[in-house]
Every structure is written in C-alpha cells, then in structure tokens.
Design a protein around this motif. Structure first.
Motif, short mmCIF file in Angstrom:
data_model
loop_
_atom_site.label_atom_id
_atom_site.label_comp_id
_atom_site.label_asym_id
_atom_site.label_seq_id
_atom_site.Cartn_x
_atom_site.Cartn_y
_atom_site.Cartn_z
N UNK A 185 0.84 -1.20 0.00
CA UNK A 185 0.00 0.00 0.00
C UNK A 185 0.88 1.25 0.00
N UNK A 186 1.90 1.25 0.86
CA UNK A 186 2.82 2.39 0.93
C UNK A 186 3.55 2.58 -0.39
N UNK A 187 3.93 1.46 -1.05
CA UNK A 187 4.62 1.56 -2.33
C UNK A 187 3.71 2.17 -3.40
N UNK A 188 2.43 1.80 -3.35
CA UNK A 188 1.49 2.39 -4.31
C UNK A 188 1.37 3.89 -4.09
N UNK A 192 2.31 7.10 -6.71
CA UNK A 192 1.45 8.21 -7.12
C UNK A 192 2.06 9.56 -6.75
N UNK A 193 2.73 9.62 -5.61
CA UNK A 193 3.31 10.89 -5.18
C UNK A 193 4.53 11.28 -6.01
N UNK A 218 1.29 2.06 -12.28
CA UNK A 218 1.79 3.27 -12.93
C UNK A 218 1.15 4.47 -12.26
N UNK A 219 1.95 5.45 -11.92
CA UNK A 219 1.44 6.63 -11.22
C UNK A 219 0.25 7.25 -11.95
N UNK A 225 2.09 13.39 -8.00
CA UNK A 225 1.21 14.38 -7.36
C UNK A 225 2.01 15.53 -6.73
N UNK A 226 3.17 15.21 -6.17
CA UNK A 226 3.97 16.25 -5.51
C UNK A 226 4.44 17.28 -6.53
N UNK A 227 5.02 16.82 -7.64
CA UNK A 227 5.50 17.77 -8.66
C UNK A 227 4.35 18.52 -9.32
#
Length: 282
Positions: A185-188, A192-193, A218-219, A225-227
C-alpha cells in the motif's frame, strides 16, 4: 520623630514591594504571551483557512445536506492522510478543477477493481460501487458523475493503471488490495506521489520488485502528485470535504449524512468516512 522615621521607612518598603510585585506579574504575563505566540507560529494549522464546522447554518451544503467543507489545504497536508487510508478504512479522493477524479485511495474501490471483469461479480455489485462514489464523493462537491460500468472501467484504467506484459495481461489492477499486502500500500502511494512505477513481486510479498513482468502500478499522474501540485512556481490549494455515511443503511443517509456519538465514543463500524479534496483557484 523616631517612630515617624520608622513608619516612613516601612511605607516606602511597602511601595517598593508593590511595584516589584506588579512588575513581576507583568513580566510573567509578557513571557506567557510570547510563549503562546511562538507556539502558535510554529503550529502549521494556524495558517489553515477554516470554513464553518457542522452545526453552523451558514455553511454551504448541497440540497441533501451531505457535504461539510472543513478547511483549505495543500498537498503537504494531504500526504499524511493518504498513508492512513488503508489502516483506518476511509476513502480519499482528489478531484481537479474540471470536476474529474485525479486519483482515489479506498480499499472497497480497489477490491472491486480487482474483480470487476470477473463473471462472479454481478451487475448489481458493480452498480452499487458506482452509486456509492456518485452519492458520497462526486455529487456533494459538484463533480462529474460516473454514468455506467464503462465509465467505471475507464476510471480504473486511469487511476489504477498497470503496464501489460506476457505474464501480466491486465491494464488495470490493485495488487496491494488485501490485508496481507500492507507494505505494498505504501509503495502504491509512493508511486502516485513521485511519478515512478511500482513493481510488486508475488513470490516475495511486501517487497519492492525490479522485475518488469511483475504486477505493477503506474502513477496516476506522470510527473507525480507532488510535482504537479507542489512545484517551484505554484503550490495548489484544495478544499477539504468530510462526508460520513452508513454502508449498511444507505436509506438513513438521505438528508442527514452526519453521525455523532453523545458519549463521545467511536463511530459505529458501518460508518464510513469519505475525505474529498477539490482543487480550487487561489
């Protein structure tokens, strides 16, 4: 004369003592105010723009009284919420200014994603998920609804996309869905981030894989999301909404989506929280 002199000395001493005591209290009060100011300045929530809380009749709600806007936030504030969604079993949805879902973090949705094309999943179960997302996520904030199963599949291909391979024919899947995959879950979320692709090795559960034939994620946003929302030129703001609903008794939600415990206890297990972040203009 001697008694008068002693009386004057005593009176002067009392005056000096009173002045000293007054200065002491003023100094202590000033120190307290300074400390309170420093603590307040160090607390990031000081800079949140809060919107009236539930119970304030001036709050803007939809006709069915479903949504409560709580505060204005940035991606920096959203990130800690993302890392708790699986543990605390709430849904988190990010919606852009056009009313479209950017991504969704929700164990119920992810489990349906994994079996959506299975013949064992009937149309009613699929429609129930569409209705839940529409009623408790999209409609309250005026976002674009999911019209049908094909729209739901398109959404999954966008937010739960994975690269196909010889051993991995599916174009969308949530390999992390399930209690045994908590590390995944953390890797997913990391994927995305940051914008990178995460690979999941089924032969070594909970570890990051470099095997491109593995199941992957795939993100949802190419640059992450951060960028996208926290770059050097602009920090995007979101309006946060909180919606509560009873998964077992949807008819109880109409006109009253808010649940309170008089004794201040936990919400019932059937009550689900939906946290929605809608992109807004500065």
């Amino acid at each position: 004369m001697e008694n008068l002199a002693d009386a004057l000395k005593f009176g002067f001493a009392v005056v000096v003592f009173a002045i000293a005591l007054t200065l002491l209290f003023q100094t202590v009060g000033l120190a307290k105010n300074t400390a309170d100011t420093l603590i307040s300045e160090a607390d990031s929530t000081t800079y949140y723009t809060y919107i009236p809380a539930p119970g304030d009749e001036t709050i803007s709600r939809d006709p069915n009284n479903h949504n409560v806007a709580t505060r204005i936030v940035t991606m920096q504030d959203i990130i800690p919420t993302l890392y708790r969604y699986s543990v605390e079993s709430y849904g988190v949805t990010i919606i852009d200014k056009d009313g479209e879902i950017v991504t969704r973090f929700d164990t119920d949705t992810e489990q349906i994603c994994n079996v959506l094309d299975s013949s064992a999943v009937n149309l009613e179960r699929k429609q129930r998920l569409i209705d839940e997302i529409d009623m408790y996520v999209l409609r309250p904030v005026g976002a674009i609804p999911i019209e049908n199963i094909d729209n739901l599949r398109e959404l999954f291909e966008k937010i739960y996309k994975q690269n196909k391979s010889n051993t991995n024919p599916r174009t969308y899947e949530c390999p992390w869905a399930g209690n045994q995959y908590k590390q995944w879950v953390a890797q997913r979320i990391d994927s995305d981030l940051s914008g990178h692709t995460a690979y999941f090795d089924l032969t070594n559960l909970g570890t990051q894989s470099t095997n491109t034939n593995s199941k992957n994620h795939v993100s949802c946003v190419n640059e992450g999301l951060i960028n996208k929302y926290m770059n050097n030129t602009k920090i995007t703001k979101f309006r946060e909404y909180l919606i509560l609903h009873d998964k077992n008794n949807p008819e109880l939600d109409e006109g009253n989506a808010f649940y309170t415990q008089p004794d201040g206890g936990q919400l019932p297990d059937t009550i689900k929280r939906e946290i929605i972040y809608v992109e807004i203009d500065d």
